[in-house]
Design a protein around this motif. Structure first.
Motif, PDB file in Angstrom:
ATOM      1  N   GLN A 225       0.799  -1.160   0.006  1.00  0.00           N
ATOM      2  CA  GLN A 225      -0.346  -0.001  -0.308  1.00  0.00           C
ATOM      3  C   GLN A 225       0.751   1.217  -0.111  1.00  0.00           C
ATOM      4  O   GLN A 225       0.746   2.453  -1.163  1.00  0.00           O
ATOM      5  CB  GLN A 225      -0.914  -0.090   0.849  1.00  0.00           C
ATOM      6  CG  GLN A 225      -2.083  -1.122   1.152  1.00  0.00           C
ATOM      7  CD  GLN A 225      -2.980  -0.922   0.292  1.00  0.00           C
ATOM      8  OE1 GLN A 225      -3.451  -0.049   0.013  1.00  0.00           O
ATOM      9  NE2 GLN A 225      -2.781  -2.179  -0.640  1.00  0.00           N
ATOM     10  N   LEU A 226       1.732   1.142   0.631  1.00  0.00           N
ATOM     11  CA  LEU A 226       3.032   2.287   0.765  1.00  0.00           C
ATOM     12  C   LEU A 226       3.518   2.753  -1.167  1.00  0.00           C
ATOM     13  O   LEU A 226       3.644   3.721  -0.814  1.00  0.00           O
ATOM     14  CB  LEU A 226       3.766   1.940   2.286  1.00  0.00           C
ATOM     15  CG  LEU A 226       4.815   3.409   1.731  1.00  0.00           C
ATOM     16  CD1 LEU A 226       4.296   4.243   2.840  1.00  0.00           C
ATOM     17  CD2 LEU A 226       6.124   2.902   3.145  1.00  0.00           C
ATOM     18  N   GLY A 227       3.691   1.322  -1.378  1.00  0.00           N
ATOM     19  CA  GLY A 227       4.283   1.412  -2.301  1.00  0.00           C
ATOM     20  C   GLY A 227       3.189   2.221  -3.629  1.00  0.00           C
ATOM     21  O   GLY A 227       3.628   3.231  -4.510  1.00  0.00           O
ATOM     22  N   LYS A 228       1.789   1.894  -3.608  1.00  0.00           N
ATOM     23  CA  LYS A 228       0.478   2.500  -4.750  1.00  0.00           C
ATOM     24  C   LYS A 228       0.616   3.890  -3.996  1.00  0.00           C
ATOM     25  O   LYS A 228       0.845   4.854  -4.665  1.00  0.00           O
ATOM     26  CB  LYS A 228      -0.066   1.510  -4.068  1.00  0.00           C
ATOM     27  CG  LYS A 228      -0.401   0.780  -5.011  1.00  0.00           C
ATOM     28  CD  LYS A 228      -1.966  -1.111  -4.482  1.00  0.00           C
ATOM     29  CE  LYS A 228      -2.015  -1.608  -4.651  1.00  0.00           C
ATOM     30  NZ  LYS A 228      -2.851  -2.303  -4.321  1.00  0.00           N
ATOM     31  N   LEU A 229       0.817   4.219  -2.557  1.00  0.00           N
ATOM     32  CA  LEU A 229       0.826   5.690  -2.269  1.00  0.00           C
ATOM     33  C   LEU A 229       1.806   7.105  -2.987  1.00  0.00           C
ATOM     34  O   LEU A 229       1.085   7.374  -3.687  1.00  0.00           O
ATOM     35  CB  LEU A 229       0.561   6.010  -0.767  1.00  0.00           C
ATOM     36  CG  LEU A 229       1.079   7.739  -0.525  1.00  0.00           C
ATOM     37  CD1 LEU A 229       0.056   7.666  -1.076  1.00  0.00           C
ATOM     38  CD2 LEU A 229       0.834   7.208   1.286  1.00  0.00           C
ATOM     39  N   PHE A 230       2.824   5.666  -3.198  1.00  0.00           N
ATOM     40  CA  PHE A 230       4.193   6.604  -3.291  1.00  0.00           C
ATOM     41  C   PHE A 230       4.330   6.799  -5.059  1.00  0.00           C
ATOM     42  O   PHE A 230       4.638   8.085  -5.979  1.00  0.00           O
ATOM     43  CB  PHE A 230       5.416   6.441  -2.675  1.00  0.00           C
ATOM     44  CG  PHE A 230       6.252   6.481  -1.504  1.00  0.00           C
ATOM     45  CD1 PHE A 230       5.935   7.792  -1.164  1.00  0.00           C
ATOM     46  CD2 PHE A 230       5.767   5.417  -0.985  1.00  0.00           C
ATOM     47  CE1 PHE A 230       6.639   8.285  -0.167  1.00  0.00           C
ATOM     48  CE2 PHE A 230       6.352   6.050   0.422  1.00  0.00           C
ATOM     49  CZ  PHE A 230       6.500   7.052   1.139  1.00  0.00           C
ATOM     50  N   SER A 231       3.643   5.876  -5.830  1.00  0.00           N
ATOM     51  CA  SER A 231       3.434   5.805  -7.352  1.00  0.00           C
ATOM     52  C   SER A 231       2.197   7.368  -7.591  1.00  0.00           C
ATOM     53  O   SER A 231       2.483   7.419  -7.888  1.00  0.00           O
ATOM     54  CB  SER A 231       3.177   4.783  -7.740  1.00  0.00           C
ATOM     55  OG  SER A 231       2.218   3.864  -7.029  1.00  0.00           O
ATOM     56  N   GLY A 232       1.607   7.043  -6.664  1.00  0.00           N
ATOM     57  CA  GLY A 232       0.595   8.009  -6.789  1.00  0.00           C
ATOM     58  C   GLY A 232       0.664   9.755  -6.559  1.00  0.00           C
ATOM     59  O   GLY A 232       0.985  10.311  -7.051  1.00  0.00           O
ATOM     60  N   ILE A 233       1.908   9.715  -5.722  1.00  0.00           N
ATOM     61  CA  ILE A 233       2.838  11.296  -5.404  1.00  0.00           C
ATOM     62  C   ILE A 233       3.221  11.229  -6.444  1.00  0.00           C
ATOM     63  O   ILE A 233       3.515  12.145  -7.245  1.00  0.00           O
ATOM     64  CB  ILE A 233       2.795  10.916  -3.853  1.00  0.00           C
ATOM     65  CG1 ILE A 233       2.209  10.533  -2.507  1.00  0.00           C
ATOM     66  CG2 ILE A 233       3.965  11.961  -3.525  1.00  0.00           C
ATOM     67  CD1 ILE A 233       2.401  10.601  -1.386  1.00  0.00           C
ATOM     68  N   GLY A 234       4.126   9.835  -6.921  1.00  0.00           N
ATOM     69  CA  GLY A 234       5.224  10.434  -7.867  1.00  0.00           C
ATOM     70  C   GLY A 234       4.149  10.765  -9.256  1.00  0.00           C
ATOM     71  O   GLY A 234       4.618  11.758  -9.870  1.00  0.00           O
ATOM     72  N   ILE A 235       2.791  10.298  -9.492  1.00  0.00           N
ATOM     73  CA  ILE A 235       2.231  10.942 -10.510  1.00  0.00           C
ATOM     74  C   ILE A 235       1.673  12.119  -9.892  1.00  0.00           C
ATOM     75  O   ILE A 235       1.473  13.176 -11.720  1.00  0.00           O
ATOM     76  CB  ILE A 235       1.213  10.075 -11.144  1.00  0.00           C
ATOM     77  CG1 ILE A 235       1.094   8.783 -10.978  1.00  0.00           C
ATOM     78  CG2 ILE A 235       0.101  10.421 -12.231  1.00  0.00           C
ATOM     79  CD1 ILE A 235       0.216   7.513 -11.134  1.00  0.00           C
TER      80      ILE A 235
END
Length: 323
Positions: A225-235
């Motif tokens: 879930q943390l990886g998904k969060l950071f991927s969203g922030i990266g977008i």
């Protein structure tokens, strides 16, 4: 005359059939006195007297006689010096080359302490007879005629084609030598890195329970879930950057807003300066009107100046709007 020649030829052939290889002369002879042992073989082929006897690759004696028995051959050997031959030694007749001189090879199979006594025997069960020379030559012929040598040559030519030019090879070797020298000079850094890894391991070991929890199913779900969060922030971050970069068109609007804010600020300051009058207006005029709305008409006139207030009052009284 012909009969005598035929008889002589038959005698020679028969004599050759009973030829003992042990009677052939050999240029290798043992020197000095030593102990003797007997080695039994099924067949010794062309092993002559004087052939070498080796133990684990080292010459330790020579053959002194070859005696034909009913079902085996006894090979007598004299050992030079004091050689300790284990009783479980294995013996075989070998040749270093296809047409080389045969010799008896003794090989130790264990580190036992029991040895063959002087005059002892190495039995037939511990010996291996050589293959016939014809079989060896047949194998060599098959090897040569079967294309194996040609295949080896093709492989060597392919390797030579694949390898770079000799000058390039020397250049690579020189660079490798320099790199290895630099690496050997920097072993202190490698040692420091290893010490650091060791210290890190010592620091991590007490926290292994926490690490196991981090790597559990729940922990892996958290990291996912943390990886998904950071991927969203990266977008989102590049989008914010693009808006910021393309926001120069807002500058005139922002300047206008700045002027408007200044005007509003002046109005607010003016209201503060006239707070007393504003409060009097609200308390004595606006709020009483809102509580009891009413309108007092003092005067009404036509465009030419004629007063008509009386007529209007009569009309409104007739309508019931006024009393």
């Amino acid at each position: 005359m012909a009969t005598a020649a035929a008889a002589a030829l038959v005698a020679v052939v028969l004599g050759g059939c009973t030829l003992n290889p042990g009677e052939l002369a050999s240029s290798v002879r043992s020197a000095g006195d030593g102990e003797t042992i007997t080695v039994q073989f099924d067949d010794t082929l062309n092993l002559p007297e004087g052939s070498d006897v080796t133990f684990n690759g080292t010459k330790v004696g020579s053959v002194t006689g070859v005696e034909l028995r009913g079902d085996h051959v006894d090979v007598n050997a004299k050992l030079t010096g004091r050689v300790r031959i284990p009783v479980d030694v294995t013996a075989s007749i070998r040749q270093n080359t296809v047409l080389g001189d045969p010799y008896v090879a003794l090989v130790a199979t264990s580190g036992g302490t029991e040895v063959v006594e002087p005059g002892g025997l190495i039995p037939l069960s511990q010996t291996t007879s050589p293959p016939p020379l014809e079989d060896t030559l047949a194998v060599v012929a098959n090897f040569v005629n079967g294309g194996s040598i040609q295949n080896m040559q093709d492989v060597i030519r392919t390797m030579n084609t694949a390898l770079p030019d000799i000058r390039q090879t020397r250049r690579v070797a020189k660079i490798s030598a320099i790199d290895l020298s630099s690496l050997s000079a920097g072993t202190d850094l490698i040692d420091g890195m290893i010490r650091g890894l060791d210290a890190t391991a010592l620091a991590v070991i007490p926290h292994l329970p926490a690490a196991e929890q981090m790597l559990s199913d729940e922990g892996m779900h958290y990291w996912s879930q943390l990886g998904k969060l950071f991927s969203g922030i990266g977008i989102v971050l590049p989008s914010i950057g693009s808006v910021f970069e393309g926001g120069y068109w807002l500058m005139p609007l922002l300047r206008g807003v700045d002027g408007s804010v200044g005007t509003v600020r002046q109005g607010i300051d003016a209201i503060g300066a006239n707070q007393a009058q504003l409060q009097q207006f609200l308390s004595k005029s606006l709020f009483p009107f809102l509580r009891k709305p009413g309108l007092e008409i003092v005067s009404a006139s036509t465009p030419d100046g004629q007063e008509i207030i009386g007529d209007v009052t009569k009309v409104l009284r007739m309508l019931g709007a006024v009393r």
